[in-house]
Design an enzyme around this catalytic site. Structure first.
Site, PDB file in Angstrom:
ATOM      1  N   GLU A 410       0.832  -1.199   0.000  1.00 46.16           N
ATOM      2  CA  GLU A 410       0.000   0.000   0.000  1.00 46.16           C
ATOM      3  C   GLU A 410       0.871   1.255   0.000  1.00 46.16           C
ATOM      4  O   GLU A 410       1.762   1.386   0.840  1.00 46.16           O
ATOM      5  CB  GLU A 410      -0.893   0.020   1.239  1.00 46.16           C
ATOM      6  CG  GLU A 410      -1.833  -1.159   1.363  1.00 46.16           C
ATOM      7  CD  GLU A 410      -2.421  -1.272   2.759  1.00 46.16           C
ATOM      8  OE1 GLU A 410      -2.404  -0.265   3.497  1.00 46.16           O
ATOM      9  OE2 GLU A 410      -2.871  -2.370   3.124  1.00 46.16           O
ATOM     10  N   LEU A 439      -5.890  -1.623  -0.538  1.00 44.50           N
ATOM     11  CA  LEU A 439      -5.716  -1.681   0.905  1.00 44.50           C
ATOM     12  C   LEU A 439      -6.314  -2.998   1.424  1.00 44.50           C
ATOM     13  O   LEU A 439      -7.454  -3.060   1.865  1.00 44.50           O
ATOM     14  CB  LEU A 439      -6.396  -0.474   1.563  1.00 44.50           C
ATOM     15  CG  LEU A 439      -5.997  -0.138   3.004  1.00 44.50           C
ATOM     16  CD1 LEU A 439      -6.254   1.333   3.291  1.00 44.50           C
ATOM     17  CD2 LEU A 439      -6.743  -0.995   4.005  1.00 44.50           C
ATOM     18  N   GLU A 441      -4.403  -6.488   3.246  1.00 39.67           N
ATOM     19  CA  GLU A 441      -3.168  -7.219   3.528  1.00 39.67           C
ATOM     20  C   GLU A 441      -3.218  -8.658   3.026  1.00 39.67           C
ATOM     21  O   GLU A 441      -2.194  -9.218   2.626  1.00 39.67           O
ATOM     22  CB  GLU A 441      -2.882  -7.186   5.031  1.00 39.67           C
ATOM     23  CG  GLU A 441      -2.347  -5.856   5.519  1.00 39.67           C
ATOM     24  CD  GLU A 441      -3.392  -4.751   5.537  1.00 39.67           C
ATOM     25  OE1 GLU A 441      -3.027  -3.573   5.385  1.00 39.67           O
ATOM     26  OE2 GLU A 441      -4.595  -5.069   5.715  1.00 39.67           O
ATOM     27  N   GLN A 463       2.154  -2.102   6.012  1.00 39.40           N
ATOM     28  CA  GLN A 463       2.379  -0.760   6.555  1.00 39.40           C
ATOM     29  C   GLN A 463       2.635  -0.740   8.054  1.00 39.40           C
ATOM     30  O   GLN A 463       3.474   0.010   8.542  1.00 39.40           O
ATOM     31  CB  GLN A 463       1.174   0.135   6.238  1.00 39.40           C
ATOM     32  CG  GLN A 463       1.233   0.754   4.868  1.00 39.40           C
ATOM     33  CD  GLN A 463       0.131   1.774   4.654  1.00 39.40           C
ATOM     34  OE1 GLN A 463      -0.721   1.984   5.516  1.00 39.40           O
ATOM     35  NE2 GLN A 463       0.141   2.418   3.500  1.00 39.40           N
ATOM     36  N   PHE A 464       1.887  -1.537   8.792  1.00 42.17           N
ATOM     37  CA  PHE A 464       2.042  -1.584  10.239  1.00 42.17           C
ATOM     38  C   PHE A 464       1.874  -3.024  10.705  1.00 42.17           C
ATOM     39  O   PHE A 464       1.056  -3.769  10.170  1.00 42.17           O
ATOM     40  CB  PHE A 464       1.011  -0.693  10.941  1.00 42.17           C
ATOM     41  CG  PHE A 464       1.170   0.769  10.637  1.00 42.17           C
ATOM     42  CD1 PHE A 464       2.113   1.537  11.306  1.00 42.17           C
ATOM     43  CD2 PHE A 464       0.379   1.380   9.680  1.00 42.17           C
ATOM     44  CE1 PHE A 464       2.265   2.883  11.018  1.00 42.17           C
ATOM     45  CE2 PHE A 464       0.519   2.719   9.387  1.00 42.17           C
ATOM     46  CZ  PHE A 464       1.477   3.476  10.054  1.00 42.17           C
ATOM     47  N   TYR A 467      -1.492  -4.415  11.232  1.00 46.52           N
ATOM     48  CA  TYR A 467      -2.297  -4.729  10.050  1.00 46.52           C
ATOM     49  C   TYR A 467      -2.030  -6.148   9.534  1.00 46.52           C
ATOM     50  O   TYR A 467      -2.757  -6.651   8.680  1.00 46.52           O
ATOM     51  CB  TYR A 467      -2.004  -3.740   8.923  1.00 46.52           C
ATOM     52  CG  TYR A 467      -2.378  -2.308   9.203  1.00 46.52           C
ATOM     53  CD1 TYR A 467      -2.966  -1.921  10.411  1.00 46.52           C
ATOM     54  CD2 TYR A 467      -2.130  -1.318   8.262  1.00 46.52           C
ATOM     55  CE1 TYR A 467      -3.290  -0.610  10.660  1.00 46.52           C
ATOM     56  CE2 TYR A 467      -2.462   0.011   8.508  1.00 46.52           C
ATOM     57  CZ  TYR A 467      -3.042   0.355   9.710  1.00 46.52           C
ATOM     58  OH  TYR A 467      -3.366   1.656   9.953  1.00 46.52           O
ATOM     59  N   HIS A 512      -0.874   1.471  15.375  1.00 42.87           N
ATOM     60  CA  HIS A 512       0.350   1.905  14.714  1.00 42.87           C
ATOM     61  C   HIS A 512       1.582   1.634  15.566  1.00 42.87           C
ATOM     62  O   HIS A 512       2.707   1.787  15.092  1.00 42.87           O
ATOM     63  CB  HIS A 512       0.268   3.396  14.364  1.00 42.87           C
ATOM     64  CG  HIS A 512      -0.878   3.709  13.446  1.00 42.87           C
ATOM     65  ND1 HIS A 512      -2.104   4.092  13.901  1.00 42.87           N
ATOM     66  CD2 HIS A 512      -0.978   3.648  12.099  1.00 42.87           C
ATOM     67  CE1 HIS A 512      -2.927   4.274  12.869  1.00 42.87           C
ATOM     68  NE2 HIS A 512      -2.269   4.016  11.772  1.00 42.87           N
TER      69      HIS A 512
END
Length: 726
Positions: A410, A439, A441, A463-464, A467, A512
């Site tokens: 992403e 978006l 995963e 991204q995190f 996720y 996050h």
């Protein structure tokens, strides 16, 4: 032939009376483009599949067989196999034995009856899984094995289909031919799984934008998910108007109609390079599996109605109505195939089984292969830089030296990633090699697995860390199992970069800042690395790509977000967190440990953010005349415990600093490993994060280790009675 089972009675009664049901539609052979010999061969494939189902139940009753989820009622998928080329990759539903059997006709030296029976009895002679599981798979037939395919194979099928167009753009050389079509089959219950819906969305999303997606998704709709009925019309209503995907339907009970629909689907996918949803009506016979008593949740009338629609009965009727076989000839084929299956079953029972743990585990780690790195060293910038910049430079160099590397995630392209780590890479290498994904995963990981299975080496970005958890089965159930269940014949080497852990300032909260890594550490064969600084990140990333390229491994690199742009280390303005790119040959092999200083009073073992915390704490402890040695794990799996023990054995005390949660953390393994090697318990302590989610704002670090916490834990450990190294 073995004694008839009750499940055979309806076919035997129809044979006795020469009375067969007619299909809903009356197709002629010429009309659908199928000759008489082909129809008879399809029927034989159906008969073989059915007798294998029956034999599986006999073997189970004897304690010799271990799998009874059969294909009865789905044997029409033999016609699907015939509609595609034998080299078209096929990710199959577990009720698709007839597909594999029919495809075997187009490839030399195949023995599908023997091979499937060997899998039923869990023999180590099974040519695909080596006795590790009953799977439908074959390297020769381009059928990668699936285990319990509750939709988890759909995302990688989308990735495999995307890879065909990508290989064409790269000039060829993939696992499968660039003009191929990917076939992926599943049931109507699996259709409702979120993984399936994500894959359907990803396929349509890509095709809607014009991306090549030669994919045929075959939904074999028998109206049941174990005991739960699928609402009539639900699948069709959900798919008829799906953007980007062609919808076709066929009668899976009728070989001629299935052949017609499958040929149309294959033509669209192959010529237009667009995805097709092929919806086939089937029935499920004999319950979900051998242990399933469907009488408990289905009426006798409903069961009888499905038995009357048995595709073998419909196929026999087609052969009779077209004048191809007499009732006697049909009966003779049924008996002859049954006797052959029974005889081969007896031979399979006597074949060897897995007997030692080493045999079971032999294919967890894939076999090595020749690396494909091109000549040239790439660029090296000698300017000191923080971790994010060094990772960016390394990715750029790796992409330049490995033309088969592909990145996906992403926002990694035009935006350059949430933290700017992938800036300018898409502009340099193009959107086909630095792919901005939707978006989702599961789709990102599935895309990577499919690309990897086709011969590419993907570098994926999540991204995190938080996720990852809604998609972790793509790593656990798909990526890490493929080599295991195929005896190393199929692999999906890839690198997954995950931004994670805590200590971000002014941002996030739990989703996050996440320090839950247990799910990654307990997947057999998966390697997990975590850099503490930029130079370490370069070494780990370059080694991860080498591992994927040359050793076909699946590697996760957990990148501490708080270290991405950190410049200072011990005090403000010291620029101690900036490093110089060590160059293309710098790699940190699995198990390699880092070390700072030689102090013998205290060894601190940690990783990631914990190293920066410990180095600051060491300065304060040095002021108290406490000599500290810091060991950086770097790799959080496949830890070399002997090497770690050697590094700390001459220290009076050992403190493990673990920024992840106390339960299920790497510190548990580290303490156990040291105790097993003779380090007395009074010499050991650990400082971990609390078993808590991470809060927002100033409270974000309250549950995590701190510099002050490291200093206090060190003082307490050193104050314990008894001292001395082992």
């Amino acid at each position: 032939m073995a004694d008839a089972l009750p499940q055979e009675q309806r076919f035997l009664d129809a044979l006795r009376h020469d009375h067969w049901p007619a299909p809903d539609q009356q197709h002629g052979l010429d009309e659908v483009g199928l000759d008489a010999e082909a129809l008879i061969e399809l029927f034989d494939s159906q008969l073989i599949s059915r007798h294998l189902d029956l034999e599986a139940r006999r073997l189970q009753a004897r304690g010799e067989g271990f799998y009874t989820i059969g294909s009865a009622g789905h044997e029409g998928n033999a016609a699907i196999a015939r509609a595609f080329r034998p080299d078209d990759p096929a990710f199959l539903h577990y009720r698709d034995a007839a597909f594999l059997i029919e495809r075997s006709r187009g490839v030399a030296n195949q023995a599908p009856i023997r091979d499937l029976l060997l899998s039923f009895v869990a023999s180590s002679a099974d040519p695909i899984s080596g006795g590790r599981h009953k799977v439908l798979g074959s390297k020769d037939l381009a059928i990668p094995p699936q285990t319990s395919t509750i939709a988890s194979h759909l995302p990688k099928a989308v990735g495999a289909a995307h890879s065909l167009g990508l290989w064409r753009r790269l000039g060829g050389g993939g696992e499968w031919l660039a003009d191929g079509v990917v076939v992926c089959s599943f049931g109507d219950a699996s259709f409702n799984h979120s993984t399936a819906q994500g894959a359907l969305n990803a396929a349509g999303w890509a095709a809607f934008q014009g991306a090549p997606m030669p994919l045929v998704l075959v939904c074999e709709d028998n109206g049941l998910g174990v005991s739960m009925p699928t609402p009539p019309g639900w699948i069709a209503a959900s798919m008829r108007a799906r953007p980007g995907i062609h919808y076709l339907a066929g009668d899976g009970l009728d070989l001629l109609d299935t052949w017609r629909a499958a040929r149309a689907a294959a033509h669209i996918a192959r010529t237009r390079r667009q995805p097709v949803f092929l919806h086939l009506r089937c029935v499920r016979l004999y319950g979900h599996a051998g242990s399933d008593a469907e009488q408990a949740y289905r009426s006798a009338a409903r069961i009888a109605a499905d038995e009357a629609r048995d595709p073998l009965l419909v196929s026999a009727g087609l052969l009779r109505r077209h004048g191809l076989l007499s009732a006697a000839e049909i009966g003779e084929r049924y008996r002859t195939i049954g006797e052959r299956v029974a005889a081969e079953a007896e031979a399979a029972v006597g074949q060897p089984k897995l007997e030692r743990p080493q045999e079971v585990m032999a294919s967890i780690v894939p076999p090595p292969r020749a690396g494909r790195r091109q000549a040239g060293q790439g660029e090296v910038d000698a300017t000191p830089a923080p971790m994010a910049r060094l990772i960016n430079q390394t990715l750029s160099r790796l992409m330049a030296c490995h033309p088969h590397l592909v990145m996906a995630g992403e926002d990694i392209g035009r935006k350059g990633g949430v933290y700017g780590v992938t800036q300018r890479l898409q502009a340099r290498f193009g959107p086909h090699r630095v792919i901005d994904t939707l978006l989702d995963e599961q789709s990102i990981l599935g895309l990577g697995i499919g690309l990897a299975q086709s011969g590419l080496v993907p570098i994926l970005e999540i991204q995190f860390l938080a996720y990852l958890h809604n998609a972790e089965d793509q790593l656990r159930g798909e990526a890490a199992t493929l080599s295991f269940f195929s005896g190393g014949q199929y692999t999906n080497p890839l690198v997954v970069r995950i931004a994670g852990l805590g200590y971000q300032k002014g941002f996030g909260g739990h989703f996050h800042n996440d320090n839950a890594i247990a799910v990654l550490r307990d997947i057999p064969g998966l390697l997990v690395a975590c850099p503490s600084g930029g130079v370490e990140a370069v070494g780990l990333l370059q080694e991860a790509v080498r591992l994927a390229d040359e050793e076909q491994r699946v590697v996760v690199i957990l990148e501490p977000i708080a270290r991405y742009h950190a410049r200072d280390l011990l005090e403000e303005g010291d620029e101690g967190a900036c490093g110089v790119d060590p160059g293309p040959d710098y790699r940190l092999p699995v198990g390699t440990l880092g070390q700072w200083d030689e102090g013998r009073d205290l060894a601190i073992v940690g990783y990631g953010n914990g190293i920066a915390l410990s180095r600051r704490a060491a300065v304060r402890l040095a002021a108290e005349d406490i000599a500290v040695r810091i060991i950086d794990l770097r790799w959080l799996t496949a830890i070399d415990h002997d090497a770690l023990h050697e590094r700390v054995a001459d220290c009076a005390r050992v403190l493990v600093v673990d920024e992840c949660r106390r339960s299920g953390s790497v510190s548990e393994e580290l303490i156990t490993g040291l105790v097993e090697r003779g380090v007395a318990g009074e010499r050991l302590a650990r400082l971990t994060a609390e078993d808590s989610f991470i809060a927002l704002g100033p409270a974000a670090t309250l549950t995590l280790p701190s510099v002050e916490g490291v200093v206090e834990a060190a003082r307490a450990l050193l104050a314990r009675p008894g001292a001395g190294a082992s």
